[in-house]
Design a protein around this motif. Structure first.
Motif, PDB file in Angstrom:
ATOM      1  N   GLY A 177      55.936  38.892  42.869  1.00  0.00           N
ATOM      2  CA  GLY A 177      55.188  39.360  41.709  1.00  0.00           C
ATOM      3  C   GLY A 177      55.745  38.912  40.378  1.00  0.00           C
ATOM      4  N   LYS A 178      56.849  38.161  40.380  1.00  0.00           N
ATOM      5  CA  LYS A 178      57.405  37.670  39.113  1.00  0.00           C
ATOM      6  C   LYS A 178      56.436  36.698  38.439  1.00  0.00           C
ATOM      7  N   ILE A 179      55.763  35.902  39.240  1.00  0.00           N
ATOM      8  CA  ILE A 179      54.656  35.089  38.733  1.00  0.00           C
ATOM      9  C   ILE A 179      53.400  35.688  39.355  1.00  0.00           C
ATOM     10  N   ASN A 180      52.690  36.497  38.583  1.00  0.00           N
ATOM     11  CA  ASN A 180      51.538  37.177  39.166  1.00  0.00           C
ATOM     12  C   ASN A 180      50.375  36.220  39.375  1.00  0.00           C
ATOM     13  N   VAL A 181      49.317  36.722  40.012  1.00  0.00           N
ATOM     14  CA  VAL A 181      48.183  35.862  40.381  1.00  0.00           C
ATOM     15  C   VAL A 181      47.555  35.215  39.156  1.00  0.00           C
ATOM     16  N   THR A 233      57.090  34.955  45.057  1.00  0.00           N
ATOM     17  CA  THR A 233      57.971  35.273  43.930  1.00  0.00           C
ATOM     18  C   THR A 233      58.128  36.783  43.737  1.00  0.00           C
ATOM     19  N   TRP A 273      48.859  34.393  36.147  1.00  0.00           N
ATOM     20  CA  TRP A 273      49.667  33.276  35.663  1.00  0.00           C
ATOM     21  C   TRP A 273      49.666  32.126  36.658  1.00  0.00           C
ATOM     22  N   ALA A 274      49.710  32.457  37.941  1.00  0.00           N
ATOM     23  CA  ALA A 274      49.756  31.411  38.969  1.00  0.00           C
ATOM     24  C   ALA A 274      48.477  30.581  38.972  1.00  0.00           C
ATOM     25  N   ASP A 317      52.302  34.357  44.037  1.00  0.00           N
ATOM     26  CA  ASP A 317      52.568  35.739  43.651  1.00  0.00           C
ATOM     27  C   ASP A 317      53.384  36.447  44.741  1.00  0.00           C
ATOM     28  N   THR A 318      53.023  36.217  45.991  1.00  0.00           N
ATOM     29  CA  THR A 318      53.730  36.861  47.107  1.00  0.00           C
ATOM     30  C   THR A 318      55.153  36.341  47.241  1.00  0.00           C
ATOM     31  N   ALA A 366      47.572  30.539  44.457  1.00  0.00           N
ATOM     32  CA  ALA A 366      48.071  31.453  43.420  1.00  0.00           C
ATOM     33  C   ALA A 366      48.483  32.788  44.033  1.00  0.00           C
ATOM     34  N   GLN A 367      47.697  33.288  44.992  1.00  0.00           N
ATOM     35  CA  GLN A 367      48.080  34.516  45.689  1.00  0.00           C
ATOM     36  C   GLN A 367      49.397  34.335  46.432  1.00  0.00           C
TER      37      GLN A 367
END
Length: 288
Positions: free
Chosen positions: A58-62, A56, A64-65, A53-54, A49-50
């Motif tokens: 931050g478009k899909i943050n941790v 994308t 949501w991921a 986030d990296t 998930a981290q």
């Protein structure tokens, strides 16, 4: 009637709810106060998930991921493992996704990535171990491991190692290879703390010398559902008396119950314990 229902809910579900809640809070603290400030990646699907986030930006943050990457595996657990296990695992995952932004902070306790890796890994390991002990999965590799063990009787060490290796490569490419090494330290610390808190997976062989083999066997089999092997007519070298030797294997978690059973049946029984590296054949494991 209401009291009876409440008692059943307390017996069957309360510790799972507490385990899921505890895991979500501890994971959020580890992520916000240690991993993110230290540029350290977690193991498993939290690390994935981290990475999402990296990649994308931050478009899909941790938060949501965490929910998205676990969703397919939660559906798999629902249909192939246990609906109860899937429900409480989903609770742990969704609470984690909700609490990560709730505990978000700009406070940096320390910029030292080594300290962040160690303390983040320790908090995460404590959280995962406690959740597993309460019968709650934490998603991701927990479900993959149970699927492989349930369907194919496979060990999952190599799968975990390969998956986490990819996460560490992502950490190295993103922040620099020194941070990949710090992340590896965090993973090792986390694994150690999981073993400390999750004792169901650790097996112990118990050798019991007693003159009440039948009563001892009945107690162990009826109360703990563990098999017992009886060796009759063992000869004591010092006393010269004949005793029976009982051999059984239990989990570390069951050890206090076994010790209590031994003292209850035969307070004078001699027993010794040793760790078991591997068992084959039939060893009872409760359903998730």
């Amino acid at each position: 009637m209401i009291r009876k229902i409440g008692k059943n809910l307390d017996h069957y579900y309360l510790h799972q709810v507490v385990g899921a809640l505890f895991y979500a809070i501890m994971l959020s603290l580890a992520l916000n106060y240690f991993w993110l400030p230290g540029h350290v990646y977690s193991s498993g699907f939290t690390g994935l998930a981290q990475l999402v986030d990296t990649l994308t930006g931050g478009k899909i943050n941790v938060a949501w991921a965490i929910a998205l990457v676990n969703m397919p595996l939660l559906l798999l657990a629902w249909f192939t493992l246990s609906k109860r296990f899937a429900i409480f695992t989903a609770m742990a995952v969704l609470l984690s996704a909700a609490f990560v932004p709730l505990f978000a902070t700009k406070t940096v306790l320390t910029p030292d990535p080594l300290i962040n890796a160690i303390f983040g890994g320790g908090i995460n390991g404590m959280a995962v171990g406690t959740a597993l002990r309460c019968g709650v999965g934490t998603g991701g590799l927990d479900i993959i491991g149970m699927e492989l063990k349930h369907q194919f009787r496979m060990k999952v060490g190599s799968v975990n190692l390969a998956f986490n290796a990819l996460i560490m490569v992502g950490a190295g490419l993103t922040y620099g290879w020194q941070y990949a090494l710090y992340s590896i330290i965090g993973v090792v610390v986390s694994a150690h703390f999981i073993d400390l808190f999750y004792t169901h997976q650790q097996q112990i062989q118990e050798m019991i010398v007693t003159n009440k083999p039948e009563e001892m066997t009945d107690t162990i089999q009826n109360k703990m559902r563990r098999g017992v092997t009886i060796i009759d007519s063992a000869h004591g070298g010092y006393t010269g008396r004949y005793r029976s030797i009982l051999l059984t294997v239990v989990t570390q978690h069951e050890l206090p119950e076994l010790r209590h059973a031994i003292k209850e049946v035969d307070p004078n029984a001699f027993y010794s314990e040793s760790k078991v590296e591997h068992t084959g054949g039939r060893f009872y494991e409760p359903e998730p």
